[in-house]
Write an enzyme that holds these catalytic residues in place. Structure first.
Site, PDB file in Angstrom:
ATOM      1  N   GLU A 259       1.103  -1.319  -0.136  1.00  0.00           N
ATOM      2  CA  GLU A 259       0.351  -0.207   0.046  1.00  0.00           C
ATOM      3  C   GLU A 259       0.829   1.075  -0.036  1.00  0.00           C
ATOM      4  O   GLU A 259       2.141   1.171   0.311  1.00  0.00           O
ATOM      5  CB  GLU A 259      -0.976  -0.083   1.363  1.00  0.00           C
ATOM      6  CG  GLU A 259      -1.865  -1.072   1.254  1.00  0.00           C
ATOM      7  CD  GLU A 259      -2.751  -1.087   2.547  1.00  0.00           C
ATOM      8  OE1 GLU A 259      -2.915  -0.018   3.314  1.00  0.00           O
ATOM      9  OE2 GLU A 259      -3.292  -1.994   3.072  1.00  0.00           O
ATOM     10  N   LYS A 261       2.191   4.499   1.418  1.00  0.00           N
ATOM     11  CA  LYS A 261       2.378   4.987   2.703  1.00  0.00           C
ATOM     12  C   LYS A 261       2.226   6.525   2.913  1.00  0.00           C
ATOM     13  O   LYS A 261       3.196   7.390   2.277  1.00  0.00           O
ATOM     14  CB  LYS A 261       3.760   4.744   3.540  1.00  0.00           C
ATOM     15  CG  LYS A 261       4.011   5.247   4.975  1.00  0.00           C
ATOM     16  CD  LYS A 261       5.436   4.692   5.440  1.00  0.00           C
ATOM     17  CE  LYS A 261       5.508   4.763   6.943  1.00  0.00           C
ATOM     18  NZ  LYS A 261       5.039   6.014   7.496  1.00  0.00           N
ATOM     19  N   ARG A 266      -2.190   9.640  11.173  1.00  0.00           N
ATOM     20  CA  ARG A 266      -3.045   8.228  11.499  1.00  0.00           C
ATOM     21  C   ARG A 266      -4.363   8.571  12.220  1.00  0.00           C
ATOM     22  O   ARG A 266      -4.352   9.489  13.335  1.00  0.00           O
ATOM     23  CB  ARG A 266      -2.331   7.487  12.503  1.00  0.00           C
ATOM     24  CG  ARG A 266      -3.053   6.059  12.596  1.00  0.00           C
ATOM     25  CD  ARG A 266      -2.521   5.024  11.991  1.00  0.00           C
ATOM     26  NE  ARG A 266      -2.855   3.723  12.489  1.00  0.00           N
ATOM     27  CZ  ARG A 266      -2.012   2.492  12.710  1.00  0.00           C
ATOM     28  NH1 ARG A 266      -0.728   2.722  12.464  1.00  0.00           N
ATOM     29  NH2 ARG A 266      -2.529   1.534  12.881  1.00  0.00           N
ATOM     30  N   ARG A 281      -3.074   8.226  17.157  1.00  0.00           N
ATOM     31  CA  ARG A 281      -2.384   7.248  17.413  1.00  0.00           C
ATOM     32  C   ARG A 281      -1.755   7.359  18.756  1.00  0.00           C
ATOM     33  O   ARG A 281      -1.457   6.260  19.610  1.00  0.00           O
ATOM     34  CB  ARG A 281      -1.261   7.043  16.410  1.00  0.00           C
ATOM     35  CG  ARG A 281      -0.018   8.130  16.412  1.00  0.00           C
ATOM     36  CD  ARG A 281       0.938   7.764  15.487  1.00  0.00           C
ATOM     37  NE  ARG A 281       1.787   6.906  15.840  1.00  0.00           N
ATOM     38  CZ  ARG A 281       2.731   6.499  14.837  1.00  0.00           C
ATOM     39  NH1 ARG A 281       2.732   6.532  13.661  1.00  0.00           N
ATOM     40  NH2 ARG A 281       3.728   5.360  15.358  1.00  0.00           N
ATOM     41  N   GLU A 311      -5.449   7.285   7.025  1.00  0.00           N
ATOM     42  CA  GLU A 311      -4.383   8.355   7.036  1.00  0.00           C
ATOM     43  C   GLU A 311      -4.905   9.716   6.728  1.00  0.00           C
ATOM     44  O   GLU A 311      -5.627   9.668   5.583  1.00  0.00           O
ATOM     45  CB  GLU A 311      -3.124   8.030   6.252  1.00  0.00           C
ATOM     46  CG  GLU A 311      -1.764   8.929   6.625  1.00  0.00           C
ATOM     47  CD  GLU A 311      -1.032   8.653   7.683  1.00  0.00           C
ATOM     48  OE1 GLU A 311      -1.609   7.526   8.701  1.00  0.00           O
ATOM     49  OE2 GLU A 311      -0.073   9.067   8.075  1.00  0.00           O
ATOM     50  N   PHE A 351      -7.467   2.455   5.443  1.00  0.00           N
ATOM     51  CA  PHE A 351      -6.618   0.992   4.989  1.00  0.00           C
ATOM     52  C   PHE A 351      -6.976  -0.108   5.994  1.00  0.00           C
ATOM     53  O   PHE A 351      -6.330  -1.331   5.658  1.00  0.00           O
ATOM     54  CB  PHE A 351      -5.090   1.437   5.000  1.00  0.00           C
ATOM     55  CG  PHE A 351      -4.555   2.002   6.381  1.00  0.00           C
ATOM     56  CD1 PHE A 351      -4.440   1.250   7.462  1.00  0.00           C
ATOM     57  CD2 PHE A 351      -4.048   3.375   6.377  1.00  0.00           C
ATOM     58  CE1 PHE A 351      -3.977   1.928   8.752  1.00  0.00           C
ATOM     59  CE2 PHE A 351      -3.718   4.083   7.523  1.00  0.00           C
ATOM     60  CZ  PHE A 351      -3.642   3.337   8.704  1.00  0.00           C
ATOM     61  N   ARG A 428       4.184  -3.438  17.591  1.00  0.00           N
ATOM     62  CA  ARG A 428       5.262  -3.107  16.411  1.00  0.00           C
ATOM     63  C   ARG A 428       5.744  -4.458  15.784  1.00  0.00           C
ATOM     64  O   ARG A 428       6.594  -5.034  16.317  1.00  0.00           O
ATOM     65  CB  ARG A 428       6.155  -2.265  16.655  1.00  0.00           C
ATOM     66  CG  ARG A 428       7.060  -1.647  15.611  1.00  0.00           C
ATOM     67  CD  ARG A 428       8.110  -0.938  15.910  1.00  0.00           C
ATOM     68  NE  ARG A 428       7.827   0.174  16.498  1.00  0.00           N
ATOM     69  CZ  ARG A 428       7.640   1.466  15.804  1.00  0.00           C
ATOM     70  NH1 ARG A 428       7.076   1.369  14.448  1.00  0.00           N
ATOM     71  NH2 ARG A 428       7.267   2.730  16.359  1.00  0.00           N
ATOM     72  N   LYS A 434       7.467  -1.120   6.833  1.00  0.00           N
ATOM     73  CA  LYS A 434       7.462   0.218   5.945  1.00  0.00           C
ATOM     74  C   LYS A 434       8.667   0.167   5.182  1.00  0.00           C
ATOM     75  O   LYS A 434       9.798  -0.216   5.848  1.00  0.00           O
ATOM     76  CB  LYS A 434       7.285   1.187   6.955  1.00  0.00           C
ATOM     77  CG  LYS A 434       8.193   1.405   8.407  1.00  0.00           C
ATOM     78  CD  LYS A 434       7.895   2.307   9.292  1.00  0.00           C
ATOM     79  CE  LYS A 434       8.865   2.217  10.587  1.00  0.00           C
ATOM     80  NZ  LYS A 434       8.351   3.138  11.460  1.00  0.00           N
TER      81      LYS A 434
HETATM   82  P1  AMP Z   1       5.918   5.096  11.033  1.00  0.00           P
HETATM   83  O1  AMP Z   1       4.991   6.036  11.650  1.00  0.00           O
HETATM   84  O2  AMP Z   1       7.062   5.320  10.028  1.00  0.00           O
HETATM   85  O3  AMP Z   1       6.146   3.812  12.129  1.00  0.00           O
HETATM   86  O4  AMP Z   1       4.857   4.172   9.954  1.00  0.00           O
HETATM   87  C1  AMP Z   1       3.601   3.877  10.474  1.00  0.00           C
HETATM   88  C2  AMP Z   1       2.719   4.819  10.132  1.00  0.00           C
HETATM   89  O5  AMP Z   1       2.373   4.832   8.732  1.00  0.00           O
HETATM   90  C3  AMP Z   1       1.139   4.338  10.401  1.00  0.00           C
HETATM   91  O6  AMP Z   1       1.078   4.716  12.001  1.00  0.00           O
HETATM   92  C4  AMP Z   1       0.270   5.425   9.708  1.00  0.00           C
HETATM   93  O7  AMP Z   1       0.023   6.581  10.316  1.00  0.00           O
HETATM   94  C5  AMP Z   1       1.107   5.628   8.587  1.00  0.00           C
HETATM   95  N1  AMP Z   1       0.499   4.890   7.171  1.00  0.00           N
HETATM   96  C6  AMP Z   1       0.557   5.576   6.070  1.00  0.00           C
HETATM   97  N2  AMP Z   1      -0.049   4.884   4.994  1.00  0.00           N
HETATM   98  C7  AMP Z   1      -0.316   3.949   5.399  1.00  0.00           C
HETATM   99  C8  AMP Z   1      -0.897   2.631   5.164  1.00  0.00           C
HETATM  100  N3  AMP Z   1      -1.645   2.435   3.740  1.00  0.00           N
HETATM  101  N4  AMP Z   1      -1.131   1.578   6.143  1.00  0.00           N
HETATM  102  C9  AMP Z   1      -0.610   1.667   7.408  1.00  0.00           C
HETATM  103  N5  AMP Z   1       0.025   2.750   7.768  1.00  0.00           N
HETATM  104  C10 AMP Z   1       0.045   3.768   7.002  1.00  0.00           C
END
Ligand code: AMP
Length: 592
Positions: A259, A261, A266, A281, A311, A351, A428, A434
């Site tokens: 998907e 990102k 969030r 979040r 998001e 999502f 996590r 990611k």
């Molecule tokens: P990170 O904040 O870098 O740990 O990455 C996870 C975050 O990416 C999630 O908490 C979401 O806020 C964001 N996100 C953006 N697009 C997506 C997606 N398609 N699926 C899940 N999370 C996403």
């Protein structure tokens, strides 16, 4: 017997004296064992420095100045003398304790007309704190100060030590929810091992008070039954990181869902009828900040009741383009909401489905949860579903990744499509990974790090903080470990903002911070910023990942760190980059 607040404070005092996690659990459990079902919820909240769960948005958070006024009123001293003592002791709780202990009783009596200390039980104290929190509107600051000073004048110095810290959001016992769950488990079931069950329940309702009450009233059987509830946020699932498409494929045994990102905020959306609530979040209730999203959801909903996640991004409708995180971050402000709503239009990319058709969908596999979106919500211009595909080759992943970057996303998410790919609330895990643009170019790997300490600046930066000691989070030990100092990448405005936000967080070195370097000041570990760096190296100066490297004293450190300009304010410090993530990047880097 009902628990006296004094007994709870004696327990807090013992906890303050130890650094050892297991000892803290034992001390707390010894006191919690005596609590009753109707008080354990409130005791649990007080012990983590709150009176309500975060998502209800009812906070005490009195300004330090108000606490000083209340202390001055209660003791008959001037604000100036209280402030002076606070400067000497560096802690409001100790100041209250000292002032009350060293004050001749006659002075206290003259000011308060009190004959002797009142012995409050925990529920009475909670009710008083609640009444302070609920005071709003004109004159409420004065009322809060008077109520607080009235309370302080009737309680013991030790109780005042903790009351004043709780009302100012500075309890700082080092008791995070994980430790509290362990203590509850030990107190009620005789073993710390049942913590996992309590944690599962807490991840589903983000309400530790409710979990504690259920444990005390119905035992583990009832805790097992705690399920997702509308309007009680579910702790969000988080992702691990990978640094190449091959690594992603390996993690998912050759096939996964991809998907985009999106770089936004969030949001977890709870809906029943026209009642829609949004949670961040953290999880905080952010409904008021997004009146437009509420409207979009009501327009797009097919079903009446659901919980979905997505998001929120800033969106330029004329150019049909996703805009920067910095813009959408401004929509989190609690003031000028109308103005910001029209200035910064947003779009939502959904999502996941977590609840619908009257039941939790957390244990359902990912592709089925995703398919449910089509049944409960119709796509509109404002409500979209995240762009998604299935991939089984590195080329497919690379091409989707570049497409995502072209469409202003920060990278892609890889999601497991195997059996058992459930929604891991609060974790996590490796069911989601990611893969971001900055992981590809090793020179700009980005980390979300917590500001642990700072040194004062010199020259142009005199009077502000000039460099910051940053750390990652180690969830296994509930510790923040240092990873780097950073002094570059900050604009003058950034430094002013940081000085303003961090000054109230100055405190003695927190026990949840593990550092072998000293800094001019230490902070409550609360502020998260994004930092890029050139390389991770082994260093004896930093404690990140200590215990996992060749030598006991080896840690990991970031070389050439630079602030990227991004304040990651929607993320609690416990969701900052973990020491495990850093270790993985380090190992990958070494393999290359
Ligand atoms: P990170 O904040 O870098 O740990 O990455 C996870 C975050 O990416 C999630 O908490 C979401 O806020 C964001 N996100 C953006 N697009 C997506 C997606 N398609 N699926 C899940 N999370 C996403």
């Amino acid at each position: 017997m009902i628990l006296r607040f004094k007994i709870l404070c004696e327990c807090y005092f013992q906890i303050e004296k130890t650094q050892k996690k297991l000892e803290m659990v034992d001390i707390l459990a010894d006191t919690l064992i005596n609590a009753k079902a109707d008080e354990i919820g409130k005791i649990s909240l007080l012990t983590i420095g709150k009176i309500y769960p975060d998502f209800l948005g009812i906070e005490l958070m009195l300004a330090e100045k108000m606490a000083i006024r209340a202390l001055a009123l209660a003791t008959g001293m001037s604000d100036k003398s209280v402030t002076k003592m606070l400067e000497e002791l560096g802690d409001l709780g100790k100041t209250a304790h000292n002032l009350l202990e060293n004050k001749p009783q006659s002075t206290l009596l003259a000011f308060t007309n009190q004959k002797e200390e009142t012995e409050y039980d925990v529920l009475e104290i909670w009710t008083k704190l609640d009444s302070i929190a609920q005071m709003t509107g004109e004159g409420s600051s004065d009322k809060k100060i008077r109520t607080l000073s009235g309370l302080i004048s009737k309680i013991s110095p030790l109780e005042a030590r903790y009351i004043i810290r709780i009302v100012c959001g500075q309890l700082r016992l080092g008791v995070a929810s994980q430790l509290l769950l362990e203590a509850l488990s030990k107190a009620k079931t005789g073993s710390r091992e049942n913590k996992n069950l309590l944690e599962r329940a807490n991840n589903r309702c983000a309400d530790i008070g409710f979990v504690a009450e259920t444990l005390y009233s119905g035992g583990l059987e009832e805790v097992r039954k705690i399920e997702v509830k509308l309007f009680s946020p579910i702790r969000v699932m988080l992702a691990q990181r990978v640094s190449s498409s091959n690594e992603m494929l390996e993690r998912f045994n050759g096939r996964c869902s991809l998907e985009y990102k999106y770089d936004g905020l969030r949001v977890q959306i709870h809906k029943k009828g026209t009642n829609v609530k949004l949670f961040s979040r953290r999880p905080e209730n952010v409904t008021n900040q997004f009146p437009d999203v509420i409207k979009f959801i009501n327009e797009a909903a097919i079903e009446d009741e659901f919980i979905v996640e997505g998001e929120i991004v800033a969106f330029d409708r004329i150019r049909n383009k996703i805009l920067s995180f910095q813009l959408v971050a401004q929509r989190k402000r609690k003031h000028d909401i109308e103005q910001k709503t029209s200035e910064i239009p947003v779009r939502v990319y959904l999502f996941d489905t977590l609840f619908c058709f009257d039941e939790s969908k957390l244990d359902m596999d990912y592709l089925e949860r995703r398919k449910l979106l089509d049944e409960i919500i119709r796509k509109t211009d404002n409500i979209q579903f995240s762009h998604q595909t299935i991939a089984s080759t590195a080329d497919e992943i690379e091409s989707f990744f570049h497409q995502a970057l072209e469409e202003s996303c920060e990278g892609i998410m890889g999601k497991s499509v195997s059996e058992g790919s459930k929604y891991q609330a609060g974790a996590r895990g490796w069911n989601w990974v990611k893969y971001k643009a900055d992981y590809v170019d090793k020179l700009s790997d980005a980390f979300d790090l917590v500001i642990l300490g700072a040194d004062y600046g010199k020259g142009k930066r005199a009077g502000k903080f000039g460099s910051f000691l940053l750390g990652c989070y180690n969830p296994d030990e509930n510790l923040f470990q240092t990873f780097t100092w950073v002094a570059t990448g900050f604009s003058d405005e950034n430094l002013d903002e940081l000085h303003r936000d961090l000054k109230p967080l100055i405190r003695d070195k927190p026990k949840e911070v593990h550092s072998v370097v000293e800094s001019n000041v230490w902070f409550d570990p609360k502020v998260v910023i994004e930092v890029s760096g050139a390389e991770i190296t082994v260093s004896q100066m930093h404690t990140c990942s200590r215990g996992f490297l060749e030598k006991e004293t080896d840690g990991l450190a970031l070389r050439f760190p630079r602030f990227t300009g991004k304040f990651v304010s929607d993320r609690p410090p416990e969701q900052a980059t973990s020491s495990e993530e850093i270790r993985t990047i380090y190992l990958n880097q070494r393999n290359k």
